[in-house]
Write an enzyme that holds these catalytic residues in place. Structure first.
Site, PDB file in Angstrom:
ATOM      1  N   PHE A 285      33.493 -34.490  16.375  1.00 47.83           N
ATOM      2  CA  PHE A 285      33.833 -36.354  16.711  1.00 47.83           C
ATOM      3  C   PHE A 285      33.910 -36.280  18.066  1.00 47.83           C
ATOM      4  O   PHE A 285      34.262 -36.568  18.729  1.00 47.83           O
ATOM      5  CB  PHE A 285      35.084 -36.941  15.903  1.00 47.83           C
ATOM      6  CG  PHE A 285      35.399 -38.110  16.123  1.00 47.83           C
ATOM      7  CD1 PHE A 285      35.901 -38.998  14.932  1.00 47.83           C
ATOM      8  CD2 PHE A 285      36.257 -38.560  17.297  1.00 47.83           C
ATOM      9  CE1 PHE A 285      36.128 -40.292  15.279  1.00 47.83           C
ATOM     10  CE2 PHE A 285      36.280 -40.179  17.564  1.00 47.83           C
ATOM     11  CZ  PHE A 285      36.320 -40.323  16.319  1.00 47.83           C
ATOM     12  N   GLU A 286      32.635 -37.402  17.492  1.00 47.63           N
ATOM     13  CA  GLU A 286      32.982 -37.853  19.423  1.00 47.63           C
ATOM     14  C   GLU A 286      32.377 -39.466  19.445  1.00 47.63           C
ATOM     15  O   GLU A 286      31.006 -39.979  18.673  1.00 47.63           O
ATOM     16  CB  GLU A 286      31.521 -37.721  20.477  1.00 47.63           C
ATOM     17  CG  GLU A 286      31.482 -35.891  20.676  1.00 47.63           C
ATOM     18  CD  GLU A 286      30.460 -35.599  21.327  1.00 47.63           C
ATOM     19  OE1 GLU A 286      29.204 -36.116  21.005  1.00 47.63           O
ATOM     20  OE2 GLU A 286      31.218 -35.013  22.628  1.00 47.63           O
TER      21      GLU A 286
END
Ligand code: GTP
Ligand code: NAG
Ligand code: NAG
Ligand code: NAG
Ligand code: NAG
Ligand code: NAG
Ligand code: MG
Length: 407
Positions: A285-286
């Site tokens: 997740f970014e």
């Protein structure tokens, strides 16, 4: 005798009426040539019939105001997981904003992959083939040495024997943001197959980051397996010696190097043979600004690491590489912890702790109620580095910085 023409006439009328309506249906279908599931009285699709890829009634124009895209690096064989992740993110966030999706692959996407993912997306979709030079080991990598290490790592290191995994980590560390399609955008949201977003967003995270002068947001911070990166930290130390000017004056070096055990609630420190405490933002997740990575300082940092061959002679992950780059080169105040989104990528879950947040954001997770430690929210749990981020990164805030909208 005179009855039979009459009957023939009647039968004729009946038959032509029958054919008229049947013909009308067939005719209508062939005239429009598109099956529209919203219209009634059409023949249902059989398994050997196909519908037009783009539903005529679908408006894919972007609603969100940011210069942003959602990115997924993915293999054709991961279609089902890709759809699951898309379904979750579209329902929880993107259907209200219709940001485009960019899919990246080292092999051409199949028609089926493109058709299914386009139908799952609310915004436009783009499918990009990664140039071989961005995926394969660079010219200076010694093939014999690489193969020796792959063989040696097979048993003890997670994905240690998988050559494509090294290409993937190398690509995510130094090449994704340079892909031609992504040059059109300032912001990206990285998505992997088989993840789930547990809560409604109720705001635009791209807009939030931009308005608050942030360049990067994460959800989970954990420790890395040291055997994947034996020489990473020594390389980073010599980078810092050679380029002291690139270190940001308000950097987050302490987040990476402090080791007091009092911040680890459920276990001791994971032992490390050097000053790096192995903490990193979990990069599946970014949400971040592509221009940070495209800037000269990150480029210098990435090339410095790349030249040592560590991506191929060891199994450096893109998560510690991104994290160390961000922590050294950026202002720590520009890195944001998204505590309110809720996220699952096996085997870790992040889930907001407040009951009111859970219910008003329609979360489907229970932060503390699982019998299984691994399935409770990771925040202050085993392996989590979040308490260290609260102390040495940009801190823990007690005032909400976000304006939620009912959706
Ligand atoms: N196109 C392509 N994508 C890949 C390849 N290997 C990995 N990926 C993608 O890269 C991302 C990371 O790979 P994962 O297999 O999820 O690695 P991980 O998250 O460390 O481990 P698990 O999710 O536990 O398997 C995912 O989005 C994958 O779809 C590859 O060889 N080709
Ligand atoms: C490549 O690595 C092998 C094994 O480590 C070594 O024997 C060889 O000399 C190396 N080749 C070059 C050109 O450096
Ligand atoms: C979006 O960002 C890219 C990359 O920075 C830039 O080239 C482009 O002009 C931007 N587009 C708009 C509409 O601002
Ligand atoms: C913390 O780091 C110091 C200096 O590197 C070391 O002497 C000490 O043993 C470490 N403590 C723990 C708990 O790892
Ligand atoms: C980009 O790099 C330059 C020089 O390396 C540095 O001075 C500048 O602060 C960097 N900008 C950003 C946004 O990181
Ligand atoms: C944790 O939760 C996930 C998702 O609900 C589930 O697939 C997994 O089996 C659970 N793991 C354990 C150890 O309970
Ligand atoms: Mg994954």
């Amino acid at each position: 005798m005179f009855k039979s023409p009459y009957i023939t006439f009647l039968v004729g009328i009946l038959l032509s009426t029958y054919y008229y309506f049947t013909y009308d249906i067939i005719f209508k279908k062939s005239r429009h040539d598109i099956y529209n599931p919203l219209v009634k009285n059409q023949p249902k699709l059989a398994s050997n019939q196909y519908l037009d890829k783009v539903f005529p009634y679908e408006d894919r124009r972007q609603i969100g105001k940011e210069n942003a895209t959602i990115v997924m690096l993915v293999r054709n064989g991961e279609l089902k997981g890709a759809l699951q992740s898309m379904r979750s993110l579209e329902d929880r966030f993107n259907r209200n904003y219709k940001y485009p999706w960019v899919f990246l692959n080292d092999e051409p996407f199949t028609d089926e992959f493109m058709e299914q993912t386009t139908l799952m997306a609310s915004g436009e979709t783009h499918y990009e083939l990664i140039p071989p030079d961005d995926w394969q080991p660079p010219y200076f990598i010694n093939e014999t040495k690489l193969q020796e290490n792959l063989r040696k790592s097979e048993k003890d290191i997670l994905y240690g024997g998988v050559r494509s995994y090294r290409n993937m980590c190398h690509f995510n560390s130094g090449f994704f943001y340079k892909q031609e399609r992504l040059l059109n955008y300032d912001w990206y949201f990285r998505v992997e197959p088989d993840v789930e977003y547990m809560c409604d967003f109720q705001y635009d995270p791209f807009q939030f980051l931009r308005e608050n002068n942030k360049i990067y947001g994460f959800i989970i911070a954990i420790t890395e397996y040291e055997n994947t990166i034996p020489s990473l930290w020594p390389t980073v130390e010599s980078f810092m010696e050679d380029h002291p000017d690139l270190l940001h004056p308000n950097n987050a070096l302490e987040f990476l190097t402090t080791n007091e055990t009092s911040l680890n609630h459920y276990m001791d420190m994971i032992p490390s043979s050097n000053k790096y405490n192995l903490c990193h933002f979990w990069s599946n997740f970014e949400i971040g600004n592509l221009n940070f990575f495209r800037n000269e300082s990150y480029e210098t940092y990435f090339n410095y690491l790349d030249k040592t061959g560590g991506f191929y002679y060891e199994r450096w992950g893109d998560a510690p590489v991104h994290t160390i780059g961000l922590s050294l080169l950026a202002d720590k105040e520009s890195i944001h912890h998204f505590e309110d989104i809720g996220y699952f990528h096996a085997p870790y879950l992040a889930c907001p702790s407040s009951k009111d947040v859970l219910s008003s954001k329609r979360c489907v997770c229970q932060p503390h109620q699982s019998e299984e430690v691994m399935n409770r929210t990771i925040d202050i749990n085993v392996y989590s580095c979040l308490p260290r981020w609260w102390k040495y990164g940009s801190g823990k805030r007690f005032l909400n910085e976000i304006e939620y909208k009912r959706q």
